[in-house]
Design an enzyme around this catalytic site. Structure first.
Site, PDB file in Angstrom:
ATOM      1  N   ASN A 165       0.872  -1.185   0.000  1.00  0.00           N
ATOM      2  CA  ASN A 165       0.000   0.000   0.000  1.00  0.00           C
ATOM      3  C   ASN A 165       0.906   1.231   0.000  1.00  0.00           C
ATOM      4  OD1 ASN A 165      -1.786   2.059   0.572  1.00  0.00           O
ATOM      5  ND2 ASN A 165      -2.259   1.356   2.651  1.00  0.00           N
ATOM      6  N   TRP A 166       0.981   1.893  -1.162  1.00  0.00           N
ATOM      7  CA  TRP A 166       1.894   3.041  -1.281  1.00  0.00           C
ATOM      8  C   TRP A 166       1.348   4.274  -0.551  1.00  0.00           C
ATOM      9  CZ3 TRP A 166       3.917   3.411  -7.065  1.00  0.00           C
ATOM     10  CH2 TRP A 166       4.639   2.266  -7.358  1.00  0.00           C
ATOM     11  N   LYS A 167       0.085   4.207  -0.137  1.00  0.00           N
ATOM     12  CA  LYS A 167      -0.561   5.376   0.487  1.00  0.00           C
ATOM     13  C   LYS A 167      -0.385   6.599  -0.432  1.00  0.00           C
ATOM     14  CE  LYS A 167      -0.031   3.198   4.931  1.00  0.00           C
ATOM     15  NZ  LYS A 167       0.138   3.323   6.368  1.00  0.00           N
ATOM     16  N   HIS A 183      -9.257   1.035   5.424  1.00  0.00           N
ATOM     17  CA  HIS A 183      -7.953   1.234   6.074  1.00  0.00           C
ATOM     18  C   HIS A 183      -8.137   2.190   7.256  1.00  0.00           C
ATOM     19  CE1 HIS A 183      -3.874   2.563   6.792  1.00  0.00           C
ATOM     20  NE2 HIS A 183      -3.491   1.453   6.188  1.00  0.00           N
ATOM     21  N   GLU A 224      -6.530   4.606   8.265  1.00  0.00           N
ATOM     22  CA  GLU A 224      -6.352   6.035   7.965  1.00  0.00           C
ATOM     23  C   GLU A 224      -7.619   6.612   7.342  1.00  0.00           C
ATOM     24  OE1 GLU A 224      -2.699   5.559   5.787  1.00  0.00           O
ATOM     25  OE2 GLU A 224      -1.673   5.062   7.673  1.00  0.00           O
ATOM     26  N   GLU A 240      -4.787  -5.106  11.059  1.00  0.00           N
ATOM     27  CA  GLU A 240      -3.805  -4.032  11.190  1.00  0.00           C
ATOM     28  C   GLU A 240      -4.060  -3.250  12.472  1.00  0.00           C
ATOM     29  OE1 GLU A 240      -1.938  -2.871   7.232  1.00  0.00           O
ATOM     30  OE2 GLU A 240      -3.686  -1.618   7.492  1.00  0.00           O
ATOM     31  N   GLY A 268       2.944   2.256  10.853  1.00  0.00           N
ATOM     32  CA  GLY A 268       3.898   3.342  10.667  1.00  0.00           C
ATOM     33  C   GLY A 268       4.663   3.723  11.924  1.00  0.00           C
ATOM     34  N   SER A 288       3.925  -2.072  10.415  1.00  0.00           N
ATOM     35  CA  SER A 288       5.380  -2.071  10.591  1.00  0.00           C
ATOM     36  C   SER A 288       6.034  -3.392  10.194  1.00  0.00           C
ATOM     37  CB  SER A 288       5.747  -1.696  12.035  1.00  0.00           C
ATOM     38  OG  SER A 288       5.298  -0.378  12.320  1.00  0.00           O
ATOM     39  N   GLY A 328       2.947  -1.131   4.320  1.00  0.00           N
ATOM     40  CA  GLY A 328       2.921   0.294   3.994  1.00  0.00           C
ATOM     41  C   GLY A 328       4.315   0.787   3.663  1.00  0.00           C
ATOM     42  N   GLY A 329       4.965   1.399   4.654  1.00  0.00           N
ATOM     43  CA  GLY A 329       6.267   2.041   4.452  1.00  0.00           C
ATOM     44  C   GLY A 329       7.282   1.201   3.673  1.00  0.00           C
TER      45      GLY A 329
END
Ligand code: PGA
Length: 258
Positions: free
Chosen positions: A12-14, A100, A102, A170, A176, A216, A237-238
């Protein structure tokens, strides 16, 4: 160790990277890095504006599949700023991330999550539903939150459609932050999610749902979480913004097969 499903790893590149040129470069690096990992299903979910670029780089190659980070429940109409399933489909999108944390933090409700799941599954795409607690308490009340999120998300979904459902656990506190859930916490939650689905659909059908972990995940912790957490893969993610790290995570997911 043999697990029930082919592992699934989703990046997930966000809201990254900043330009189309950088997105193209990342997609090219990923295509190279993932070239020979065909026994794992790998999905890349870039921002909507970069779907065309990433899909063009991919050019039908099997190294990864296309994902999206969100969708609107309607297929067209007066919905300013929204993106529909047919639009996503025209860029080869097969997997849609829904709910998600966010997005939930920005106001997305369980009802909207359910409407999106219904639309995605009806269109024959894969719905990746994110669930997770904001914090853990000693009385384990957070389990009730997870159960509610799952029950609301799948409302009205027939058991025949369960193979189109993926649940990504998640925990919000792990996203993150560099603070991943332990493999045993992940395993416990996987069993809890399976039990929730079994109560709703029966064991045989519940087992069709793939359960991922996200929060993470990195090349160092992926192997252990996969093996001892006994999940079917990851939502990353990251670390999905580095082709090298993402490929290493995919390799960890793959290693449980041998
Ligand atoms: P992270 O994000 O890997 O950067 O923690 C996971 C996610 O939000 O899907």
């Amino acid at each position: 160790m043999k697990i029930g499903h082919e592992p699934l790893v989703i990046g997930n590149w966000k809201m990254n990277p900043q330009t189309d040129t950088l997105a193209k470069r990342l997609a090219q690096d990923l295509k190279k890095a993932l070239a020979h990992k065909d026994d794992v299903t790998v999905v890349v979910a870039p921002p909507t504006t970069f779907l065309a670029t990433v899909d063009a780089v991919r050019n039908g190659a099997k190294s990864f599949r296309m994902g999206a980070q969100n969708v609107h429940k309607e297929s067209l109409g007066a919905f300013t700023g929204e993106v529909s399933l047919p639009m996503l489909r025209s860029f080869s999108v097969e997997y849609v991330i829904i709910g998600h944390s966010e997005r939930r933090a920005a106001g997305e409700t369980d009802t909207q999550v359910n409407e999106k799941v219904t639309a995605v599954v009806k269109a024959g795409l894969m719905a990746v539903v994110c669930v997770g607690e904001t914090k853990r308490d000693h009385g384990a009340h957070y389990l009730g939150d997870i159960e509610r999120q799952i029950r609301e998300a799948v409302k009205g979904l027939s058991r025949a459609k369960l193979a189109s459902l993926v649940i990504a656990y998640e925990p919000v506190w792990a996203i993150g932050t560099g603070q991943n859930a332990t493999p045993s916490d992940v395993h416990e939650m996987k069993l809890f999610i399976q039990k929730t689905l079994t109560d709703l659909y029966g064991r045989n059908y519940a087992q069709k749902v793939r359960i991922l972990y996200g929060g993470s995940v990195n090349p160092k912790n992926a192997g252990e979480i996969m093996k001892d957490g006994m999940v079917d893969g990851f939502l990353v993610g990251g670390a999905s913004l580095s082709a090298k790290d993402f490929a290493a995570i995919v390799e960890s997911a793959r290693s449980v097969l041998v």
